[in-house]
Design an enzyme around this catalytic site. Structure first.
Site, PDB file in Angstrom:
ATOM      1  NE  ARG A  78     -35.704   6.077  27.524  1.00 16.18           N
ATOM      2  CZ  ARG A  78     -36.547   5.056  27.647  1.00 16.18           C
ATOM      3  NH1 ARG A  78     -36.359   3.955  26.947  1.00 16.18           N
ATOM      4  NH2 ARG A  78     -37.578   5.133  28.448  1.00 16.18           N
ATOM      5  CG  ASN A 110     -44.225   6.823  33.121  1.00 14.99           C
ATOM      6  OD1 ASN A 110     -44.589   6.504  32.001  1.00 14.99           O
ATOM      7  ND2 ASN A 110     -44.710   7.870  33.768  1.00 14.99           N
ATOM      8  CB  VAL A 111     -38.735   2.567  32.774  1.00 14.42           C
ATOM      9  CG1 VAL A 111     -39.573   1.463  32.148  1.00 14.42           C
ATOM     10  CG2 VAL A 111     -38.242   3.534  31.683  1.00 14.42           C
ATOM     11  CG  HIS A 135     -43.968  -0.945  30.184  1.00 21.75           C
ATOM     12  ND1 HIS A 135     -44.461   0.066  29.402  1.00 21.75           N
ATOM     13  CD2 HIS A 135     -44.850  -1.971  30.062  1.00 21.75           C
ATOM     14  CE1 HIS A 135     -45.608  -0.330  28.836  1.00 21.75           C
ATOM     15  NE2 HIS A 135     -45.860  -1.548  29.235  1.00 21.75           N
ATOM     16  CB  CYS A 167     -23.554 -11.140  34.790  1.00 26.33           C
ATOM     17  SG  CYS A 167     -24.150 -11.918  36.280  1.00 26.33           S
ATOM     18  CB  THR A 208     -51.148   6.425  29.124  1.00 28.47           C
ATOM     19  OG1 THR A 208     -50.858   5.425  28.134  1.00 28.47           O
ATOM     20  CG2 THR A 208     -52.543   6.195  29.696  1.00 28.47           C
ATOM     21  CB  SER A 209     -50.892   7.591  23.625  1.00 28.34           C
ATOM     22  OG  SER A 209     -50.076   6.441  23.674  1.00 28.34           O
ATOM     23  CB  ALA A 251     -50.233  15.130  34.856  1.00 29.15           C
TER      24      ALA A 251
HETATM   25  P1  OAD Z   1     -47.064   8.123  24.870  1.00 32.96           P
HETATM   26  O1  OAD Z   1     -45.893   8.942  24.481  1.00 32.96           O
HETATM   27  O2  OAD Z   1     -47.591   7.153  23.878  1.00 32.96           O
HETATM   28  O3  OAD Z   1     -48.255   9.063  25.290  1.00 32.96           O
HETATM   29  C1  OAD Z   1     -48.070  10.152  26.156  1.00 32.96           C
HETATM   30  C2  OAD Z   1     -49.414  10.769  26.444  1.00 32.96           C
HETATM   31  O4  OAD Z   1     -49.220  11.793  27.403  1.00 32.96           O
HETATM   32  C3  OAD Z   1     -50.113  11.411  25.252  1.00 32.96           C
HETATM   33  O5  OAD Z   1     -51.459  10.974  25.194  1.00 32.96           O
HETATM   34  C4  OAD Z   1     -50.035  12.908  25.547  1.00 32.96           C
HETATM   35  O6  OAD Z   1     -51.181  13.626  25.058  1.00 32.96           O
HETATM   36  C5  OAD Z   1     -50.004  12.910  27.046  1.00 32.96           C
HETATM   37  N1  OAD Z   1     -49.350  14.090  27.673  1.00 32.96           N
HETATM   38  C6  OAD Z   1     -48.361  14.872  27.186  1.00 32.96           C
HETATM   39  N2  OAD Z   1     -48.010  15.804  28.072  1.00 32.96           N
HETATM   40  C7  OAD Z   1     -48.798  15.623  29.156  1.00 32.96           C
HETATM   41  C8  OAD Z   1     -48.904  16.270  30.417  1.00 32.96           C
HETATM   42  N3  OAD Z   1     -48.130  17.308  30.747  1.00 32.96           N
HETATM   43  N4  OAD Z   1     -49.837  15.801  31.306  1.00 32.96           N
HETATM   44  C9  OAD Z   1     -50.629  14.759  30.974  1.00 32.96           C
HETATM   45  N5  OAD Z   1     -50.553  14.108  29.807  1.00 32.96           N
HETATM   46  C10 OAD Z   1     -49.651  14.526  28.903  1.00 32.96           C
HETATM   47  O7  OAD Z   1     -46.657   7.394  26.245  1.00 32.96           O
HETATM   48  P2  OAD Z   1     -47.296   6.102  26.930  1.00 32.96           P
HETATM   49  O8  OAD Z   1     -48.758   6.032  26.710  1.00 32.96           O
HETATM   50  O9  OAD Z   1     -46.806   6.065  28.318  1.00 32.96           O
HETATM   51  O10 OAD Z   1     -43.207   1.239  26.285  1.00 32.96           O
HETATM   52  O11 OAD Z   1     -46.590   4.949  26.107  1.00 32.96           O
HETATM   53  C11 OAD Z   1     -46.777   3.620  26.493  1.00 32.96           C
HETATM   54  C12 OAD Z   1     -45.552   2.802  26.230  1.00 32.96           C
HETATM   55  O12 OAD Z   1     -45.137   2.982  24.863  1.00 32.96           O
HETATM   56  C13 OAD Z   1     -44.324   3.205  27.022  1.00 32.96           C
HETATM   57  O13 OAD Z   1     -44.306   2.643  28.322  1.00 32.96           O
HETATM   58  C14 OAD Z   1     -43.202   2.678  26.184  1.00 32.96           C
HETATM   59  C15 OAD Z   1     -43.697   3.170  24.839  1.00 32.96           C
HETATM   60  O14 OAD Z   1     -43.194   2.553  23.743  1.00 32.96           O
HETATM   61  C16 OAD Z   1     -42.097   0.533  26.009  1.00 32.96           C
HETATM   62  O15 OAD Z   1     -41.044   1.046  25.721  1.00 32.96           O
HETATM   63  C17 OAD Z   1     -42.310  -0.948  26.111  1.00 32.96           C
END
Ligand code: OAD
Length: 261
Positions: A78, A110-111, A135, A167, A208-209, A251
């Protein structure tokens, strides 16, 4: 004003711009979709990382305990992928907006560090509050023994890749400085984020989903205190019905129009 692709009308974008103009404080909550147009894969979409990888084998403390080599391989992959990505026009527009509206707070799940890279490119100064990383960060290491944090090497020596990193201080194993499933979020970062959400007039939720807590609840802290949600996402989410305006567009196309001067 140009019109982005997707199911967005010019009137909807104008309405959202008017709300942002009238707001005293804005909090922006971002997720993986924010970086999708930079080439960083999301987690839950059709090509999402969790379609082909199991989170419990790669992103939990138990997984690291069981097979640190496998977990490190995944994080090194990654890192290589993200190192080749750049902020997209959405990141840039948000950084430029914060330069003009320094009271805006960005909270990201996001990381990848792309908000910070956009801040650098847009010359966002120190009067703007730093991006809150809920995160953790992909390009950081943390010792699992003494908890010392260090910067990760961006272009690692392939000869050293096979070995597990250790370390320099105590010799214990290093791990990526990210939050895994089952772990708590950095407390002061979360407290600052909740405070920003509660005191904001508008919570702009981007990409974000809204399925992972506690990040998914931050927009509800804004509505709970009388504020409103604007959502930018090509697909519906559990937050959509709570949003005053939902802008169904990517976005990288929409934010330059929504947040531009
Ligand atoms: P997800 O992959 O769950 O969701 C991504 C979202 O972005 C979805 O709702 C898509 O519809 C939307 N999307 C896709 N392309 C896009 C674009 N071009 N513009 C705008 N939106 C778009 O990602 P997160 O919600 O960030 O955590 O997931 C949350 C956490 O789950 C992450 O931080 C990670 C993951 O497991 C850990 O690893 C702890």
């Amino acid at each position: 004003m140009g019109r982005p692709s997707g199911l967005v009308t010019t009137q909807e974008v104008q309405a959202a711009r008017g709300m942002l103009d009238a707001a005293r404080r804005v909090v922006v909550v971002t997720g993986a979709g924010m970086s999708a147009e930079s080439g960083v894969p999301t987690f839950r979409g059709e090509d999402g990382l969790w379609k082909s990888h199991r989170p419990e084998e790669l992103a939990t403390p138990g997984a690291f305990q069981h097979d640190p080599q496998l977990v490190w391989e995944w994080y090194r992959w990654r890192r290589g992928l993200v190192a080749a990505c750049e902020p997209n026009p959405g990141h840039r527009a948000l950084s430029a907006f914060r330069r003009r509206h320094p009271e805006t707070t960005v909270v990201t799940q996001n990381v990848d560090g792309l908000h910070q890279e956009a801040d650098r490119l847009e010359e966002v100064g120190p009067s703007v509050s730093p991006v809150l990383e809920l995160h953790g960060r992909l390009f950081g290491d943390r010792c699992q023994g003494c908890h010392r944090r260090t910067e990760a090497v961006r272009t690692p020596d392939p000869d050293l890749e096979a070995a597990l990193p250790r370390c320099d201080e105590c010799g214990d194993l290093l791990r990526p400085d990210v939050v895994w499933f089952g772990e708590g979020l950095p407390r002061s970062v979360l407290e600052t984020a909740v405070d920003a959400a509660r005191t904001a007039d508008i919570c702009l939720v981007v990409g974000t989903s809204a399925r992972v807590q506690p990040a998914a609840s931050l927009p509800l802290a804004t509505t709970g205190a009388g504020g409103t949600i604007i959502e930018v996402n090509p697909s519906p989410t559990p937050l959509s019905r709570r949003a005053r305006v939902t802008l169904r567009a990517p976005a990288g196309e929409l934010l330059p129009v929504l947040l531009g001067p």
